[in-house]
Write an enzyme that holds these catalytic residues in place. Structure first.
Site, PDB file in Angstrom:
ATOM      1  CE1 TYR A 175      29.168 -15.555   0.945  1.00  0.00           C
ATOM      2  CE2 TYR A 175      30.544 -15.695  -1.044  1.00  0.00           C
ATOM      3  CZ  TYR A 175      30.246 -15.595   0.573  1.00  0.00           C
ATOM      4  OH  TYR A 175      31.324 -15.139   1.355  1.00  0.00           O
ATOM      5  CB  ALA A 183      23.108 -11.467  -5.305  1.00  0.00           C
ATOM      6  CB  SER A 184      24.268 -11.802  -0.010  1.00  0.00           C
ATOM      7  OG  SER A 184      25.283 -12.318  -0.070  1.00  0.00           O
ATOM      8  CE  LYS A 185      29.321 -12.018   2.121  1.00  0.00           C
ATOM      9  NZ  LYS A 185      29.351 -11.829   3.521  1.00  0.00           N
ATOM     10  CB  SER A 234      32.954 -12.630  -0.338  1.00  0.00           C
ATOM     11  OG  SER A 234      33.354 -13.608  -1.306  1.00  0.00           O
TER      12      SER A 234
END
Length: 270
Positions: free
Chosen positions: A149, A151-153, A136
């Site tokens: 979100y 952080a995860s990407k 993303s």
């Protein structure tokens, strides 16, 4: 990879949005497609059932990811392409967000990618295949109201970049794609501060890139073994601005997300 015909393609999270479009597009190219989801029955009625393998698995759970990859290997042999697409989003201020929400996003978006890649890698090495992460713009630029979100990407992209470098001379290609805002169900199921589904989208979905367009770009990038793809003019602009004018980017990103319907940022506007 000149064509996907008769290649084994794994797509996680293939029941809706970009994942479902990837499954359909890969099948249309003649691939043998395996997908996992928490509700795989949603895909049972698609065309070419003889070339579609659906498996019930939650990618946040290591044992289920291993079981999925093992089942694909048993049915069709080693994978040629692994597309780590399964993911969830969020919309809430970090101040208000329960930590369990951020943990869930990391478990699905980051660890799901790690688990599936770990167990598919031996086969991909044999096939000199392709590992893909559907990331993303949030993987390049932290977005307000989407801390977990983002952080995860960021974590996904860091993992894949390290893996790409490790595998540089093995024949395995590692890449990630950043769709930007794409019409899908991800915003409707995005987590709120307490982990419940948002059940609405703050965007005009009709004006966004379609999932089918996005899937076409991803498969083309796989064929050409691109390093990274940032889709949409808006996405490219955000990445460029953040790289060269980060302070200006802070202000513009804040203003953009402040103006979205029911923006959580309005809490800080007095």
């Amino acid at each position: 990879m000149a064509t996907l015909k008769d290649k084994v393609v794994i797509v996680t999270g293939g029941t809706s949005g970009i994942g479902a479009a990837l499954v359909a597009a890969a099948l249309a190219q003649g691939a043998k497609v395996a997908t996992c989801a928490r509700n795989p029955e949603k895909l049972q009625n698609v065309s070419s059932p003889d070339r579609l393998f659906c498996f019930k698995a939650d990618v946040s759970k290591e044992t289920e990811c291993k079981a999925f990859i093992d089942a694909v290997n048993a049915k069709w042999g080693d994978a040629d392409v692994l597309i780590n697409n399964a993911g969830i989003s969020m919309r809430a201020l970090f101040e208000d967000t329960e930590l369990s929400v951020i943990r869930e996003l990391m478990d699905v978006n980051f660890w799901g990618t790690v688990y599936c890649t770990k167990y598919a890698l031996p086969g991909l090495l044999k096939q000199k295949g392709v590992v893909v992460g559907v990331s993303s713009i949030a993987g390049y630029r932290g977005l307000p109201g989407r801390s977990g979100y983002s952080a995860s990407k960021f974590a996904m992209q860091g993992f894949l970049e390290a893996l790409r470098t490790e595998l540089l001379n093995t024949g395995v290609h590692v890449m990630w794609v950043s769709p930007g805002f794409t019409a899908s169900n991800i915003r409707n199921v995005a987590r709120t501060s307490d982990g419940t589904a948002q059940a609405e989208t703050p965007l005009d979905e009709a004006k966004l890139m379609t999932s089918e367009q996005c899937a076409g770009i991803i498969l083309d990038a796989i064929e050409k073994r691109k390093r990274t793809i940032v889709m949409t003019g808006q996405g490219k602009l955000v990445v460029w601005l953040n790289k060269f004018f980060p302070a200006l980017s802070d202000k513009l990103i804040y203003k953009h997300f402040l103006n979205e319907p029911n923006s959580p940022l309005k809490k800080y506007e007095g």
